[in-house]
Scaffold this motif. Structure first.
Motif, PDB file in Angstrom:
ATOM      1  N   ASN A  96       0.866  -1.187   0.000  1.00 39.07           N
ATOM      2  CA  ASN A  96       0.000   0.000   0.000  1.00 39.07           C
ATOM      3  C   ASN A  96       0.898   1.232   0.000  1.00 39.07           C
ATOM      4  OD1 ASN A  96      -1.637   2.212   0.704  1.00 39.07           O
ATOM      5  ND2 ASN A  96      -3.084   0.891   1.788  1.00 39.07           N
ATOM      6  N   ALA A  97       0.902   1.976  -1.137  1.00 43.42           N
ATOM      7  CA  ALA A  97       1.742   3.167  -1.271  1.00 43.42           C
ATOM      8  C   ALA A  97       0.929   4.415  -0.945  1.00 43.42           C
ATOM      9  CB  ALA A  97       2.314   3.242  -2.685  1.00 43.42           C
ATOM     10  N   GLY A  98       0.787   4.717   0.346  1.00 42.83           N
ATOM     11  CA  GLY A  98       0.084   5.924   0.783  1.00 42.83           C
ATOM     12  C   GLY A  98      -1.396   5.926   0.495  1.00 42.83           C
ATOM     13  N   HIS A  99      -1.953   4.786   0.166  1.00 36.06           N
ATOM     14  CA  HIS A  99      -3.359   4.676  -0.203  1.00 36.06           C
ATOM     15  C   HIS A  99      -4.207   4.467   1.057  1.00 36.06           C
ATOM     16  CE1 HIS A  99      -6.001   4.238  -3.676  1.00 36.06           C
ATOM     17  NE2 HIS A  99      -6.691   3.339  -2.982  1.00 36.06           N
ATOM     18  N   PRO A 100      -5.511   4.812   1.011  1.00 38.75           N
ATOM     19  CA  PRO A 100      -6.371   4.480   2.152  1.00 38.75           C
ATOM     20  C   PRO A 100      -6.304   2.994   2.455  1.00 38.75           C
ATOM     21  CG  PRO A 100      -7.517   5.985   0.671  1.00 38.75           C
ATOM     22  CD  PRO A 100      -6.245   5.596  -0.011  1.00 38.75           C
ATOM     23  N   GLN A 101      -6.414   2.687   3.748  1.00 34.27           N
ATOM     24  CA  GLN A 101      -6.247   1.293   4.150  1.00 34.27           C
ATOM     25  C   GLN A 101      -7.344   0.421   3.570  1.00 34.27           C
ATOM     26  OE1 GLN A 101      -6.324   1.494   8.397  1.00 34.27           O
ATOM     27  NE2 GLN A 101      -8.507   1.928   8.508  1.00 34.27           N
TER      28      GLN A 101
END
Length: 606
Positions: free
Chosen positions: A396-401
């Motif tokens: 996950n690259a800075g994306h919402p969980q």
């Protein structure tokens, strides 16, 4: 402007004149009414009773004179009964007339003359006759009655009483005249008021027609011409100040409309040239068709602007029956965001199909080959799924969980089995969990090992469980999968910056990955949809299929924030359909990742 000033002066003069006429008419009406009422009351309450009393007084005088004469002729004293009775009533009549005529001096003077004449008749005629009759001198009494003095006194008395009646009658007639005069004054004032009102209405209609209706008609013709497409028609600024301002605003709107029409023409020309490129870009961002058995991928994109969004998702077939799934969110909208999204899609697809099967390493390879990105940035989730075993490796690259829906939700003890120690329930009914100690990971490249996996909830909600009231459906839980690295940007690139985590997707489970446009949708009061509502909606629709669950979430967001989305809204669902199970039965396996990253249960439903 001279017409404007003249209109204002005319309106003020008309208003002032109407006010004066109204006040004058009202004053005259009130005066006339009061005067008529006073005159009517004066006659009814004083003059009419005074006239009646004067007539009764004259009748009593006549009764006295007749009684004395009858007694003289017949020598019968019974005739004197009327004399005595009248003598008692005459003082009463005097007092009543004094009260009724008290404010009329001439009538009071005349009443005094009547009183003196009556007293003279009594002292010089009546009483001497009665005295003579009492002494037996009938002839002497009769001689007094026949004397000239007796006739003179009686005539004077009658004359004075008659004059009093005439004066009272004149006062009555004068009162009637005052009432009639008041009525005439009222009628004349009303007639004058009607005449002046008619003059004002005619004058005002002329003024309004000349200084108001004509400018409005000119303004209407100009507006109709503009509405018909003759945009070069200028709106005349004539008439009152308000119409001049309105005409100025309408003309400014016309000029703005002309600019917009010309700009629209230029945009249509540009669109005619760029349209094929936009359509091709949109088609290139369309997700590929997935052919893997045992895995369902459903996705939806609601763009903020037109049909070209900065959000996208895709799936690719990988060797060994595995599937690569990518979800990205590029800042901004439109063509620039679409081009950047297409570059990310192509590079991530090339990384996964070109042998970089580790999601974290794939993101790092993409950043190294992305080149200069200026001020554009992106977030992304890259997942590699093995449908046979249910293993999901993701970064996950800075994306919402991401949100993992466990349809057979574990108890706190089951969370402990995957690295979250169970703790007793709080008095509020909430079960809480704390971070476990780091433990070795598996399934990651050597350079990524040694990191810890702490499957706990987002900060402030560690292990918090939300229970649904219904017990008719299977137990379900939602587990949060937070970021494992920073944004997709060359400024943040570093060896091992994006870690890879692993989880086990059991049959019936669903992995929900979305962009921030879904949770940041705001209603009219500015309140975001938020992750809590998202989790609640997933738990509420937990028994539905992947597509129905996805549609239910989007419908809940749309109900919270109706209208055109202000940001792209994108989400996908990954679900297993076979009956394969992992060898260890665990649903969440710790893997190499940064100690600061966390994932864990954030909601359950019975």
């Amino acid at each position: 402007m001279a017409e404007v000033a003249g209109l204002r002066r005319g309106i003020r003069m008309m208003a002032a004149l109407a006010l004066v006429v109204g006040i004058a008419t009202l004053a005259v009406a009130v005066y006339s009414a009061v005067r008529a009422d006073h005159a009517t009351a004066e006659r009814g309450n004083r003059l009419d009773p005074a006239a009646t009393t004067a007539a009764m007084l004259l009748a009593d005088y006549v009764d006295q004179e007749s009684s004395v004469r009858g007694y003289l002729i017949t020598e019968d004293r019974s005739f004197l009964d009327s004399f005595d009775e009248a003598g008692k009533l005459i003082p009463v009549h005097y007092a009543r007339l004094e009260a009724l005529l008290g404010d009329r001096a001439t009538l009071i003077i005349q009443l005094r003359k009547v009183t003196r004449a009556h007293e003279a008749w009594l002292s010089e005629v009546a009483r001497p006759e009665l005295a003579a009759m009492s002494g037996g001198a009938v002839v002497a009494a009769r001689d007094v009655e026949k004397s000239a003095m007796a006739r003179t006194r009686l005539s004077a008395l009658r004359t004075d009483v008659t004059n009093l009646e005439i004066m009272i009658s004149r006062e009555q007639i004068s009162t009637v005249g005052r009432v009639a005069g008041a009525q005439d004054l009222l009628l004349s004032s009303l007639g004058t008021a009607v005449f002046l009102v008619a003059v004002i209405v005619v004058t005002l209609s002329v003024v309004v027609r000349r200084w108001l209706l004509r400018p409005i008609a000119s303004l209407r013709r100009a507006v109709n011409a503009v509405a018909a497409g003759r945009y070069d028609t200028r709106v005349p600024a004539v008439g009152p100040k308000e119409l001049v301002e309105l005409a100025g605003n309408v003309d400014a709107m016309r000029a703005q409309l002309v600019r917009l029409v010309r700009q629209n023409d230029r945009l249509w020309e540009a669109l005619a040239q760029e349209g094929p490129a936009v359509v091709a870009l949109r088609d290139a961002l369309t997700p590929s068709t997935l052919h893997a058995s045992g895995l369902i991928v459903r996705g939806r994109v609601d763009p903020a602007e037109g049909e070209l969004a900065g959000d996208w998702f895709d799936s690719v077939d990988l060797p060994g029956g595995r599937v690569g799934v990518v979800v990205g969110d590029v800042s901004g909208h439109g063509s620039a965001a679409g081009v950047y999204a297409l570059r990310l899609k192509q590079l991530l697809g090339a990384a996964l199909t070109g042998g970089v099967s580790d999601p974290g390493a794939a993101i790092e390879w993409v950043v190294d080959n992305l080149g200069e990105t200026d001020e554009v940035f992106a977030t992304a989730v890259v997942a590699v799924v093995d449908p046979a075993s249910g293993t999901v490796e993701y970064a996950n690259a800075g994306h919402p969980q991401g949100l993992l829906l466990r349809r057979s939700g574990p108890s706190p003890e089951r969370f402990a089995a995957v690295g979250v120690p169970a703790v007793p329930a709080e008095p509020s009914g909430e079960a809480r969990a704390e971070s476990p100690e780091p433990r070795p990971d598996a399934g990651c490249p050597p350079e990524r090992r040694g990191r810890t996996d702490r499957p706990v909830a987002r900060p402030g909600r560690s292990g918090e469980l939300w229970s649904a009231p219904s017990t008719a459906e299977p137990t379900a839980a939602v587990v949060a999968l937070t970021a494992t690295g920073p944004l997709v940007s060359s400024l943040l690139a570093a060896p091992g910056a994006w870690a890879t985590a692993t989880l086990r997707l059991r049959p019936g489970d669903a992995l929900f990955i979305y962009t921030d446009g879904l949770t940041e949708a705001r209603n009219a009061s500015g309140e975001q949809f938020g992750e809590d509502r998202l989790v609640a909606e997933i738990l509420r629709a937990r028994s539905r299929g992947p597509q129905e669950l996805l549609d239910a979430v989007f419908e809940a967001v749309r109900a919270h924030a109706p209208g055109r989305p202000s940001d792209d809204r994108t989400a996908i669902i990954l679900a297993r359909t076979d009956t394969s199970r992992s060898s260890d039965g665990q649903g969440l396996v710790p893997t190499a990742r940064s100690p600061s990253e966390r994932s864990g249960p954030i909601g359950t439903a019975p």
